[in-house]
Scaffold this active site. Structure first.
Site, short mmCIF file in Angstrom:
data_model
loop_
_atom_site.label_atom_id
_atom_site.label_comp_id
_atom_site.label_asym_id
_atom_site.label_seq_id
_atom_site.Cartn_x
_atom_site.Cartn_y
_atom_site.Cartn_z
N GLN A 100 47.00 -16.05 16.33
CA GLN A 100 47.19 -15.15 15.19
C GLN A 100 45.88 -14.73 14.54
OE1 GLN A 100 48.03 -18.14 11.56
NE2 GLN A 100 49.63 -18.24 13.10
N HIS A 102 44.69 -12.66 10.53
CA HIS A 102 45.18 -12.21 9.23
C HIS A 102 44.39 -10.99 8.77
CE1 HIS A 102 47.23 -15.99 9.39
NE2 HIS A 102 46.09 -16.62 9.55
N GLU A 137 41.67 -18.37 5.28
CA GLU A 137 42.04 -19.78 5.22
C GLU A 137 40.89 -20.68 5.64
OE1 GLU A 137 45.67 -19.22 7.46
OE2 GLU A 137 44.74 -19.77 9.35
N HIS A 266 42.74 -16.98 15.95
CA HIS A 266 42.74 -18.44 16.02
C HIS A 266 44.10 -19.00 16.42
CE1 HIS A 266 43.71 -17.30 11.85
NE2 HIS A 266 44.53 -18.33 11.85
N ARG A 285 50.71 -11.85 14.96
CA ARG A 285 50.68 -12.73 16.13
C ARG A 285 50.61 -11.91 17.40
NH1 ARG A 285 54.96 -14.09 12.98
NH2 ARG A 285 54.65 -15.91 11.64
ZN LIG Z 1 46.13 -18.57 10.44
#
Ligand SMILES: [Zn+2]
Length: 413
Positions: A100, A102, A137, A266, A285
């Site tokens: 995935q 972001h 993240e 990642h 994804r």
């Molecule tokens: Zn992630």
């Protein structure tokens, strides 16, 4: 001091461990279902429960919504529209998650507006952008933690593709060798992730066999090949298995962290970690999952810059190790006490924060005589209006505390 004990929300995704989270919370193991994540935050999808000293219960979302300026502080509340900007999690991965990336803040705002206009319900399975905000993240290992993250230096990837000696990969190795940078990676990744199923069904078995041979021969890229085999065993017809050949293979030791900014491709493989992220659920994804996959949209957000992923160990600051990033939404710090270490640390009251004890037993106390004991797996919410508190380890064991706050770059504005 306002004493707000938090109870994290358990997320039962199939890739989760049946022992890690129940054991952390002192429940019997193994649990009847996998428990993948424990959420400490005010995400509308699953807010943490707040257990008050008078025996009543509410959620952190309700607490924040009732008094955003008091709970978050006026600056934080104004900047994020009355929402707590971060979410703290425990991740307990028994099996690999999806591959995935972001979106950036701009991409998230645009994607959210586009899907709203198209009338896709926010909770629909095919909704890419349920939130209008970015989702950077940071993941910090509690046990050895394995991940694929960011594109490997293409020169090394060319060596890998040549080393595993598969006729079917030879022309791709040459393609990347001729253009060993972000453009070449974009071309190769796009080719692989959009290969017709018939071509994948021919190429993937060949690649997996080559990886078996390379592992048996203890080749230079045995660890990378083992990961490809692990993914191929579960998803033998998935283009994500090929894409995994392009990413850095990381093993984080306890206390080591990686920061995943917008666009970083990642995949978490295995292990237990503390994760902090912006309070958003925008995930694109490209495979290795039964969940919604949207390759064209993923290709719009993936960042093809390449090289080693920086591993963060935390900068020493006032007795804590601080994982600094450029992200204004969050900052994570870690405090460790050895078994003979009874240091007292002061936690200033500079903003909203969540404290999570991941080992041993801690005592929080203030000048007014309020005391709170925090055991392994327990956490507290401290609103911005709270004054400074002090914290120290109790008992004879080592202790560990994680502290989630908004980014320093915002606090200093
Ligand atoms: Zn992630």
């Amino acid at each position: 001091m306002t004493v707000e004990l938090l109870q994290g929300a358990v997320r039962a995704y199939a890739w989760g461990s049946r022992t890690t989270i129940p054991e952390l919370l002192g429940r019997p193991v193994p649990s009847p279902h996998p428990e993948a994540e424990l959420w400490f935050g005010a995400h509308p999808g699953d807010p943490a429960r707040v257990l008050r000293s008078d025996g009543t219960e509410t959620t952190l979302l309700e607490v924040v919504d009732a008094d955003p300026d008091g709970q978050l502080g006026a600056r934080c509340s104004g900047r994020w529209g009355g929402r707590l900007p971060f979410l703290l999690k425990i991740l307990a991965a028994e099996e690999p998650l999806s591959m995935q990336a972001h979106p950036s803040a701009e991409q998230a705002a645009e994607g959210y507006a586009r899907e709203e206009a198209a009338g896709i319900p926010r909770d629909a399975a095919n909704r890419n952008y349920p939130d209008p905000t970015a989702k950077p993240e940071l993941v910090c290992a509690l046990t050895e933690f394995h991940a694929l993250a960011g594109f490997r230096d293409p020169h090394r990837t060319v060596r890998l593709l040549r080393a595993i000696e598969t006729p079917g990969l030879a022309r791709y190795a040459e393609l990347l060798a001729g253009q060993p940078g972000p453009d070449g990676l974009r071309a190769l990744f796009t080719t692989w992730i959009t290969l017709p199923q018939s071509a994948l069904d021919e190429l993937l078995p060949e690649v997996l066999e080559a990886c078996v041979r390379h592992v048996q021969d203890r080749g230079e890229f045995a660890a990378e090949c083992r990961t490809v085999l692990e993914l191929g065993e579960v998803h033998p017809r998935d283009a994500g298995v090929l894409a995994a050949l392009l990413l850095n293979r990381l093993t984080l030791r306890a206390g080591e962290a990686i920061y995943l900014p917008a666009g970083n491709l990642h995949l978490y493989l295995h292990g237990t970690a503390v994760e902090i992220l912006a309070n958003s659920d925008n995930i694109l994804r490209c495979g290795l999952t039964p969940k919604h996959v949207d390759v064209p949209e993923l290709l719009r957000v993936v960042d093809f810059r390449c090289g080693d992923m920086p591993v963060l160990t935390g900068e020493p600051d006032g007795g804590a190790a601080v994982y600094r990033t450029e992200t204004p939404e969050f900052e994570l710090s870690r405090i460790d006490w050895d078994s003979d270490d009874r240091r007292e640390l002061e936690l200033d009251g500079s903003g909203p924060e969540i404290l999570l004890c991941t080992a041993g037993e801690l005592l929080l106390y203030d000048d007014e005589g309020t005391k709170v004991e925090l055991r392994r797996g327990e956490s507290v919410w401290r609103p911005a209006s709270d004054p400074a508190v002090r914290v120290r380890a109790v008992g004879e064991h080592t202790a560990q505390l994680f502290r989630a706050t908004v980014g320093t770059c915002l606090q200093e504005l």
